[in-house]
Design an enzyme around this catalytic site. Structure first.
Site, PDB file in Angstrom:
ATOM      1  N   GLU A  87      89.052  42.938  53.601  1.00  0.00           N
ATOM      2  CA  GLU A  87      89.985  41.966  53.044  1.00  0.00           C
ATOM      3  C   GLU A  87      91.295  41.891  53.825  1.00  0.00           C
ATOM      4  O   GLU A  87      92.063  40.934  53.661  1.00  0.00           O
ATOM      5  CB  GLU A  87      90.290  42.317  51.578  1.00  0.00           C
ATOM      6  CG  GLU A  87      89.116  42.197  50.629  1.00  0.00           C
ATOM      7  CD  GLU A  87      88.766  40.752  50.307  1.00  0.00           C
ATOM      8  OE1 GLU A  87      89.491  39.853  50.763  1.00  0.00           O
ATOM      9  OE2 GLU A  87      87.772  40.525  49.608  1.00  0.00           O
ATOM     10  N   GLU A 118      74.823  61.197  51.852  1.00  0.00           N
ATOM     11  CA  GLU A 118      76.171  61.720  51.624  1.00  0.00           C
ATOM     12  C   GLU A 118      76.230  63.238  51.765  1.00  0.00           C
ATOM     13  O   GLU A 118      77.313  63.809  51.841  1.00  0.00           O
ATOM     14  CB  GLU A 118      76.678  61.318  50.238  1.00  0.00           C
ATOM     15  CG  GLU A 118      76.011  62.034  49.083  1.00  0.00           C
ATOM     16  CD  GLU A 118      76.573  61.596  47.738  1.00  0.00           C
ATOM     17  OE1 GLU A 118      76.895  62.499  46.941  1.00  0.00           O
ATOM     18  OE2 GLU A 118      76.698  60.393  47.496  1.00  0.00           O
TER      19      GLU A 118
END
Length: 302
Positions: A87, A118
């Site tokens: 963004e 992860e």
């Protein structure tokens, strides 16, 4: 870092007594319960106000010296970091290399679950090496439960390279220690759906990232008043916003604003400087560069 193998004690894994009969609630009762629990995100942000401010200052200082910002996470945490990074260019006209999002599993993990990845701290360290992170950069490790090995591996590798580090988690310090220059704890309590940290933990993390990136960009001179004067004019919606900013802040009508925006090369900040100082675009660009893009500082020199 401790207690990475046993996670049952973590605040993010606890059972929420307010939702013990969750599967018996009506739709309206579910909505009301979410509303009550989500209110805790505001309290958590308020309690973390000082470390959030410290993180803004740390990142701003790094960027002023030519550094970059990296978000690192896995699963929901990683996706939120990638989203916030993505963004920044349209909102603040930043170069794409200034703010990065690194997620365990790479781009594919944005749309497909890859939570098994992860558990590899070496992958986190490899990502730091791949991006050639150095002593001017800042790495923000995002891990709701505070234990994600991928994130810890990335933070450790970043520190070895001299980078500054920030940690964002939703567990108290006494449950998990995280080695970072700034340690942000967003304590929203147990989730309505036990262990589902895409809920309150995800919401409060998004709020924190909004504050961090916007706060940094404000400090970087990307904002004038409360207007995004570095907005990238890349589509009609953003062009309309750019013109609205110009007409709101000046006495120009729409056609005049369009002419000014065109003469500035579709750069709102430069257009405003040109209008208020009668400078040409080249001189205006040089003046802004002299003040690291800060419009208010540039205006004060005139």
């Amino acid at each position: 870092m401790k207690n990475l193998q046993s996670r049952g004690h973590l605040l993010t894994e606890q059972i929420n007594p307010a939702s013990e009969n969750l599967d018996s609630l009506s739709s309206l009762e579910i909505v009301d319960l979410f509303n009550r629990e989500d209110a805790k995100t505001l309290e958590a942000i308020a309690l973390a106000r000082i470390p959030l401010a410290k993180a803004i200052d740390l990142i701003n200082e790094a960027m002023t010296q030519g550094g970059r910002l990296f978000y690192v996470g896995a699963g929901t945490s990683g996706r939120l970091g990638v989203l916030d990074a993505a963004e920044c260019p349209p909102t603040f006209c930043t170069p794409p290399e200034l703010v990065h999002g690194i997620i365990a599993g790479g781009a594919g993990a944005l749309v497909r679950s890859s939570e098994d990845l992860e558990d590899r701290p070496e992958d986190g360290a490899s990502a730091i090496a791949h991006h050639q992170i150095g002593n001017l950069d800042v790495v923000v490790g995002i891990t709701a439960g505070g234990t994600t090995p991928f994130v810890h591996g990335a933070l450790a590798a970043a520190q070895e390279r001299g980078a500054k580090t920030v940690a964002i988690s939703c567990v108290p310090l006494e449950q998990v220690e995280i080695n970072a220059d700034v340690d942000i704890r967003l304590l929203v309590g147990a989730e309505i759906l036990a262990g589902s940290t895409r809920l309150k933990a995800g919401t409060v993390t998004k709020m924190a990232l909004n504050i961090l990136s916007t706060g940094v960009m404000i400090r970087q001179g990307k904002v004038y008043g409360n207007r995004m004067v570095d907005v990238a004019v890349t589509n009609q919606k953003l062009r309309d916003r750019a013109l609205r900013i110009i007409t709101d802040l000046t006495d120009l009508n729409q056609p005049e604003a369009e002419n000014l925006l065109q003469r500035s090369g579709n750069k709102v900040k430069l257009a405003l400087l040109m209008h208020w100082t009668d400078l040409d675009s080249v001189t205006g660009e040089n003046l802004l560069a002299k003040h690291q893009g800060n419009l208010r500082a540039a205006l004060q020199e005139q």
